[in-house]
Design a protein around this motif. Structure first.
Motif, mmCIF file in Angstrom:
data_model
loop_
_atom_site.group_PDB
_atom_site.id
_atom_site.type_symbol
_atom_site.label_atom_id
_atom_site.label_comp_id
_atom_site.label_asym_id
_atom_site.label_seq_id
_atom_site.Cartn_x
_atom_site.Cartn_y
_atom_site.Cartn_z
ATOM 1 N N LYS A 76 0.837 -1.195 0.000
ATOM 2 C CA LYS A 76 0.000 0.000 0.000
ATOM 3 C C LYS A 76 0.875 1.250 0.000
ATOM 4 C CE LYS A 76 -3.976 2.045 2.384
ATOM 5 N NZ LYS A 76 -4.858 1.975 1.179
ATOM 6 N N ASN A 77 0.582 2.171 -0.912
ATOM 7 C CA ASN A 77 1.337 3.421 -1.078
ATOM 8 C C ASN A 77 2.791 3.185 -1.474
ATOM 9 O OD1 ASN A 77 -0.953 4.972 -0.289
ATOM 10 N ND2 ASN A 77 -0.449 4.612 1.861
ATOM 11 N N LYS A 78 3.075 2.010 -2.058
ATOM 12 C CA LYS A 78 4.420 1.693 -2.518
ATOM 13 C C LYS A 78 4.357 1.219 -3.965
ATOM 14 C CE LYS A 78 5.777 0.160 2.122
ATOM 15 N NZ LYS A 78 6.184 -0.997 2.952
ATOM 16 N N LYS A 79 5.449 1.403 -4.673
ATOM 17 C CA LYS A 79 5.528 0.892 -6.048
ATOM 18 C C LYS A 79 6.065 -0.534 -6.000
ATOM 19 C CE LYS A 79 7.364 1.682 -10.667
ATOM 20 N NZ LYS A 79 8.167 2.569 -11.557
ATOM 21 N N ALA A 80 5.362 -1.432 -6.678
ATOM 22 C CA ALA A 80 5.746 -2.840 -6.660
ATOM 23 C C ALA A 80 6.135 -3.309 -8.047
ATOM 24 C CB ALA A 80 4.590 -3.695 -6.137
ATOM 25 N N VAL A 81 6.989 -4.341 -8.076
ATOM 26 C CA VAL A 81 7.249 -5.080 -9.305
ATOM 27 C C VAL A 81 6.791 -6.511 -9.054
ATOM 28 C CG1 VAL A 81 9.660 -5.447 -8.618
ATOM 29 C CG2 VAL A 81 8.970 -5.862 -10.976
ATOM 30 N N TRP A 82 5.976 -7.023 -9.976
ATOM 31 C CA TRP A 82 5.413 -8.367 -9.870
ATOM 32 C C TRP A 82 6.221 -9.301 -10.753
ATOM 33 C CZ3 TRP A 82 0.642 -9.157 -7.116
ATOM 34 C CH2 TRP A 82 0.060 -7.977 -6.616
ATOM 35 N N ILE A 83 6.771 -10.367 -10.155
ATOM 36 C CA ILE A 83 7.651 -11.285 -10.878
ATOM 37 C C ILE A 83 7.054 -12.680 -10.796
ATOM 38 C CG2 ILE A 83 10.018 -12.163 -11.065
ATOM 39 C CD1 ILE A 83 10.760 -9.652 -9.238
ATOM 40 N N THR A 84 6.397 -13.099 -11.886
ATOM 41 C CA THR A 84 5.723 -14.391 -11.885
ATOM 42 C C THR A 84 5.338 -14.765 -13.300
ATOM 43 O OG1 THR A 84 3.983 -15.672 -10.778
ATOM 44 C CG2 THR A 84 3.386 -13.469 -11.541
ATOM 45 N N ASN A 85 4.919 -16.002 -13.484
ATOM 46 C CA ASN A 85 4.458 -16.440 -14.787
ATOM 47 C C ASN A 85 3.138 -15.752 -15.142
ATOM 48 O OD1 ASN A 85 2.634 -19.049 -16.124
ATOM 49 N ND2 ASN A 85 4.458 -18.305 -17.169
ATOM 50 N N ASN A 86 3.032 -15.328 -16.402
ATOM 51 C CA ASN A 86 1.821 -14.644 -16.874
ATOM 52 C C ASN A 86 1.438 -13.471 -15.982
ATOM 53 O OD1 ASN A 86 0.881 -15.450 -19.389
ATOM 54 N ND2 ASN A 86 -0.145 -17.265 -18.585
ATOM 55 N N SER A 87 2.422 -12.669 -15.633
ATOM 56 C CA SER A 87 2.162 -11.486 -14.811
ATOM 57 C C SER A 87 1.234 -10.500 -15.509
ATOM 58 C CB SER A 87 3.480 -10.801 -14.446
ATOM 59 O OG SER A 87 4.186 -10.416 -15.603
ATOM 60 N N LYS A 88 1.123 -10.600 -16.844
ATOM 61 C CA LYS A 88 0.249 -9.698 -17.595
ATOM 62 C C LYS A 88 -1.217 -9.865 -17.167
ATOM 63 C CE LYS A 88 -0.350 -12.954 -21.445
ATOM 64 N NZ LYS A 88 -0.123 -13.193 -22.892
ATOM 65 N N ILE A 89 -1.602 -11.056 -16.707
ATOM 66 C CA ILE A 89 -2.979 -11.267 -16.271
ATOM 67 C C ILE A 89 -3.236 -10.510 -14.975
ATOM 68 C CG2 ILE A 89 -4.660 -12.979 -15.480
ATOM 69 C CD1 ILE A 89 -3.406 -14.984 -17.357
ATOM 70 N N ILE A 90 -2.268 -10.545 -14.053
ATOM 71 C CA ILE A 90 -2.410 -9.780 -12.822
ATOM 72 C C ILE A 90 -2.442 -8.288 -13.135
ATOM 73 C CG2 ILE A 90 -1.322 -9.195 -10.618
ATOM 74 C CD1 ILE A 90 -0.313 -12.049 -10.460
ATOM 75 N N LYS A 91 -1.607 -7.851 -14.065
ATOM 76 C CA LYS A 91 -1.602 -6.446 -14.471
ATOM 77 C C LYS A 91 -2.986 -6.028 -14.950
ATOM 78 C CE LYS A 91 0.585 -3.198 -17.688
ATOM 79 N NZ LYS A 91 1.623 -3.033 -18.759
ATOM 80 N N ARG A 92 -3.600 -6.855 -15.763
ATOM 81 C CA ARG A 92 -4.918 -6.550 -16.294
ATOM 82 C C ARG A 92 -5.972 -6.578 -15.193
ATOM 83 N NH1 ARG A 92 -5.843 -10.202 -21.103
ATOM 84 N NH2 ARG A 92 -5.948 -11.775 -19.460
ATOM 85 N N ASN A 93 -5.899 -7.569 -14.312
ATOM 86 C CA ASN A 93 -6.889 -7.675 -13.238
ATOM 87 C C ASN A 93 -6.801 -6.508 -12.263
ATOM 88 O OD1 ASN A 93 -8.005 -10.007 -14.242
ATOM 89 N ND2 ASN A 93 -6.903 -11.372 -12.847
ATOM 90 N N LEU A 94 -5.622 -5.951 -12.087
ATOM 91 C CA LEU A 94 -5.459 -4.838 -11.156
ATOM 92 C C LEU A 94 -6.115 -3.553 -11.651
ATOM 93 C CD1 LEU A 94 -1.809 -5.431 -9.905
ATOM 94 C CD2 LEU A 94 -3.878 -5.426 -8.496
ATOM 95 N N THR A 95 -6.601 -3.550 -12.883
ATOM 96 C CA THR A 95 -7.374 -2.411 -13.382
ATOM 97 C C THR A 95 -8.865 -2.602 -13.137
ATOM 98 O OG1 THR A 95 -7.694 -3.332 -15.621
ATOM 99 C CG2 THR A 95 -5.670 -2.082 -15.214
ATOM 100 N N ASP A 96 -9.257 -3.763 -12.606
ATOM 101 C CA ASP A 96 -10.660 -4.090 -12.395
ATOM 102 C C ASP A 96 -11.070 -3.821 -10.952
ATOM 103 O OD1 ASP A 96 -12.839 -6.236 -11.568
ATOM 104 O OD2 ASP A 96 -13.058 -5.824 -13.711
ATOM 105 N N HIS A 97 -12.116 -3.038 -10.775
ATOM 106 C CA HIS A 97 -12.528 -2.619 -9.435
ATOM 107 C C HIS A 97 -12.943 -3.815 -8.569
ATOM 108 C CE1 HIS A 97 -14.298 -0.252 -6.223
ATOM 109 N NE2 HIS A 97 -15.400 -0.969 -6.341
ATOM 110 N N SER A 98 -13.677 -4.764 -9.150
ATOM 111 C CA SER A 98 -14.149 -5.913 -8.371
ATOM 112 C C SER A 98 -12.979 -6.763 -7.878
ATOM 113 C CB SER A 98 -15.100 -6.773 -9.212
ATOM 114 O OG SER A 98 -16.241 -6.046 -9.562
ATOM 115 N N PHE A 99 -12.004 -6.989 -8.756
ATOM 116 C CA PHE A 99 -10.814 -7.755 -8.378
ATOM 117 C C PHE A 99 -10.082 -7.052 -7.240
ATOM 118 C CE2 PHE A 99 -6.244 -8.462 -8.677
ATOM 119 C CZ PHE A 99 -6.146 -9.834 -8.775
#
Length: 262
Positions: free
Chosen positions: A130-153
């Motif tokens: 929270k209030n920090k910049k993160a880097v996500w390192i995992t397989n298919n991280s693009k899906i998490i990137k996309r989900n993080l734009t979704d309010h319900s998620f």
């Protein structure tokens, strides 16, 4: 378009799902450990939480090329996650790992919490960054990137707006990536992380390689590391082996239109 979730999940958070899945767990211990880890992430820089289980135990025992690096990574943890699933039964793997670390010349001096803490308390990830910049390192991280734009998620997993985060793709794998050039992949990923510039926390889901990578990020880049593990699979909509075996946690798997579309 908002993701569509079933009636059992609607209006619940990921923490709610985990708590209802294991009503007899030692929830006071879960909350105490979560509070401890978050306090360290807010007061220590860098703070490193890495998790070790049977995969790491077997590599230490049978693969000398990885043993030394894995043991070194354990010794560098601000707080370490070892087997123990919040029941009254002690897990023998914790004892075995501590003996392996000791034989390798490492004594765990920091706090020990459960390796499954992120499964029992998924919001620990959103709270730690929270209030920090993160880097996500995992397989298919693009899906998490996309989900993080979704309010319900974001509401389900407790995230605020994450538009400044970075995302790094790694090969699929279990304990290790499915590749013959594991250390080549490891060097490539670290080089990519090194070029990102400023970030505060690395969120990693990369098996045993993630422990070695996390140690290097903390020691060489002076950045905090949270080894999230298979809860990231749930965020991608994947039913991994752990989530299948722990059928009670199937409600954590985010299975909406954005995860189905690739």
């Amino acid at each position: 378009m908002s993701l569509q979730i079933d009636s059992d999940t609607c209006n619940k958070t990921a923490d709610d799902i985990s708590k209802s899945a294991y009503p007899n767990a030692c929830w006071n211990t879960v909350e105490t450990e979560a509070t401890l880890v978050l306090k360290l992430f807010n007061t220590i820089s860098p703070c490193t939480y890495l998790r070790y289980g049977d995969g790491e135990m077997n590599l230490i025992e049978n693969h000398p090329a990885f043993a030394k690096k894995l043991i070194a990574s354990a010794g560098a943890c601000s707080v370490i996650g070892l087997p123990g699933n919040y029941t009254k039964t002690q897990h023998s793997w914790r004892t075995v790992l501590l003996k392996q670390f000791s034989r390798g010349g490492v004594t765990i001096g920091g706090p020990i919490v459960s390796a499954v803490l992120p499964l029992y308390k998924p919001s620990i990830i959103s709270s730690a960054i929270k209030n920090k910049k993160a880097v996500w390192i995992t397989n298919n991280s693009k899906i998490i990137k996309r989900n993080l734009t979704d309010h319900s998620f974001c509401s389900f997993f407790g995230f605020d707006e994450r538009s400044s985060d970075a995302f790094i793709q790694i090969p699929p794998g279990r304990t290790l990536p499915y590749t013959s050039d594991i250390f080549g992949v490891y060097d490539r990923i670290f080089k990519e992380i090194s070029t990102l510039g400023n970030f505060d926390v690395a969120i990693i889901g990369a098996g045993a390689m993630g422990k070695i990578l996390g140690h290097r990020i903390a020691s060489q880049l002076n950045k905090s590391v949270l080894d999230a593990g298979c809860i990231l699979s749930a965020m991608r909509g994947y039913k991994t082996d752990r989530l299948v075996l722990q059928n009670q946690l199937k409600g954590l798997v985010w299975d909406g239109p954005s995860t189905k579309s690739g």
